[in-house]
Design an enzyme around this catalytic site. Sequence first.
Site, mmCIF file in Angstrom:
data_model
loop_
_atom_site.group_PDB
_atom_site.id
_atom_site.type_symbol
_atom_site.label_atom_id
_atom_site.label_comp_id
_atom_site.label_asym_id
_atom_site.label_seq_id
_atom_site.Cartn_x
_atom_site.Cartn_y
_atom_site.Cartn_z
ATOM 1 N N LYS A 1 36.195 38.356 46.669
ATOM 2 C CA LYS A 1 35.650 38.692 45.351
ATOM 3 C C LYS A 1 35.126 37.438 44.669
ATOM 4 O O LYS A 1 35.678 36.347 44.818
ATOM 5 C CB LYS A 1 36.744 39.353 44.515
ATOM 6 C CG LYS A 1 36.280 39.975 43.211
ATOM 7 C CD LYS A 1 37.427 40.706 42.530
ATOM 8 C CE LYS A 1 37.007 41.338 41.210
ATOM 9 N NZ LYS A 1 38.121 42.071 40.570
ATOM 10 N N SER B 1 37.098 46.660 39.123
ATOM 11 C CA SER B 1 36.017 45.690 39.148
ATOM 12 C C SER B 1 35.753 45.140 40.550
ATOM 13 O O SER B 1 34.749 44.469 40.777
ATOM 14 C CB SER B 1 36.346 44.520 38.213
ATOM 15 O OG SER B 1 37.539 43.858 38.618
ATOM 16 N N SER C 1 42.018 47.298 39.384
ATOM 17 C CA SER C 1 40.732 46.884 39.947
ATOM 18 C C SER C 1 40.736 46.662 41.449
ATOM 19 O O SER C 1 39.688 46.390 42.032
ATOM 20 C CB SER C 1 40.238 45.609 39.246
ATOM 21 O OG SER C 1 39.899 45.886 37.917
#
Length: 483
Positions: A79, A154, A178
């Site tokens: 990420k 996210s 997330s």
Amino acid sequence: MKIDLSTLTIKKAHDHFVKKDFSVRELCDAYLDVIKTRDTSVHAFLEIFSDLDEQIARAQALIDSGKSGLLAGIPFAVKDNILIKGKKASASSKILENYTATYDSTVASKLLEGGVVFLGRTNMDEFAMGSSTETSAYGVTRNPLDETRVPGGSSGGSAASVAMQGALVALGSDTAGSVRQPASFCGCVGLKTTYGSVSRHGLIAMGSSLDQIGPITKNVSDAEIVFNAIKGQDSFDSTSVPDAKYVQMSARKVLGGQKPIVGVPRHLLELEGIDESVRKNFLDAIDRLKKLGYEIKDIKLPHVEYSLPTYYILMPGEVSSNLARFDGMRFGFYEDGKNLLEDYKKSRGLGFGKEVRRRILVGTYVLSSGYYDAFYNKAQSVRALIIQDFNEAFKVVDVIITPTTPTPAFKIGEKIKDPVQMYVADIFTVPANIAGIPALSVPSGTTNVDGVELPLGLQIMSAMCCEDLLFLVGKDFLNEDSA
């Protein structure tokens, strides 16, 4: 041999490496071929790293030495808010567009030492603020199972990378769900770890009392392998849990051969906004656990229904504080103004997206003089009650289950203009972050929407430092052989 990415696991890949069925280069090339084919439309990745040749050579040498662990040569996606030295880390925000990490996060350091290959960084909601990966400054990520729908957020890029066979494992961060919510939307396994079990050193902070790094994988065994590789106390993170705490808690995991007792807070199914297909799937999951020999016990979590409003006071307050450093002066995006105040206004106003600005404003408000006691302190009091609810529940049950999300993956653009509807996507996942307990999302079935089979997830929660219980129940539920 032809590499079947759809059935590959960490252990299978390791065995193939040892037997020389294929090399690290051949495996990475197989994933890169998928990325080249599919990512033009999915947009899971922001960047494929330029040093892959060096990473691959290092991993292959480790395997050839006969001293490698299970993760050597395994292709990871990471990420965009987890630092790797020399690599860009923008948190998918314009304000950090050209920021290059000057050090490794503790998680990256541990994995690189184990020989993993980081293929590239994945798209995310800007500064991890969102539930759909639509707030990224660099475009929307699409769900590989239905490209008209969101992959969740996210960590949507990370989940999409695994779901489209663009990486074997991806790292995400979980502040309110997330990791788990996008894993559920994309049919993957997602682990939110005990708060402090995995170092946050080198994670671009959103909510410091809530954030945790966790893996998104294809099965529970892979999540367990990655967790064991990245967990541990870290001198760079004062909130990290001492290793002795896990040893201490492990005594409670010995159940004398009996299966864990499963707690079901049925009253949470009456909350608004829960899709009927999710309710039915959850009840089917309970029946499956019963057939597997688990004792099911109904429980009450009286204050958990207040988790969402509590979170949306605590989190913006922490966001307001954490993002104050991004001012255009020290690093990141800068827009010149007529004076210093205008420099700040222009740099932050143009550098941050709408959702980030919204949360900074809310956070500044709830922390301001005259409102701190009325909002932030009251939210902290409710947080203590939610933690107490879980502590009491874990005296009578070993794990607690809920749906992971209230709905299957929704359409791109469907909720982006209604922040409150978007926030409701975290209704089942956010309590674990508030309480600091670990939670695992596993695929629990599908529902047909507009002719497409969309995955649904089951969330399993346990007391702090009891991830082993999650892995035990998760593997059992999926009939996983750990291969």
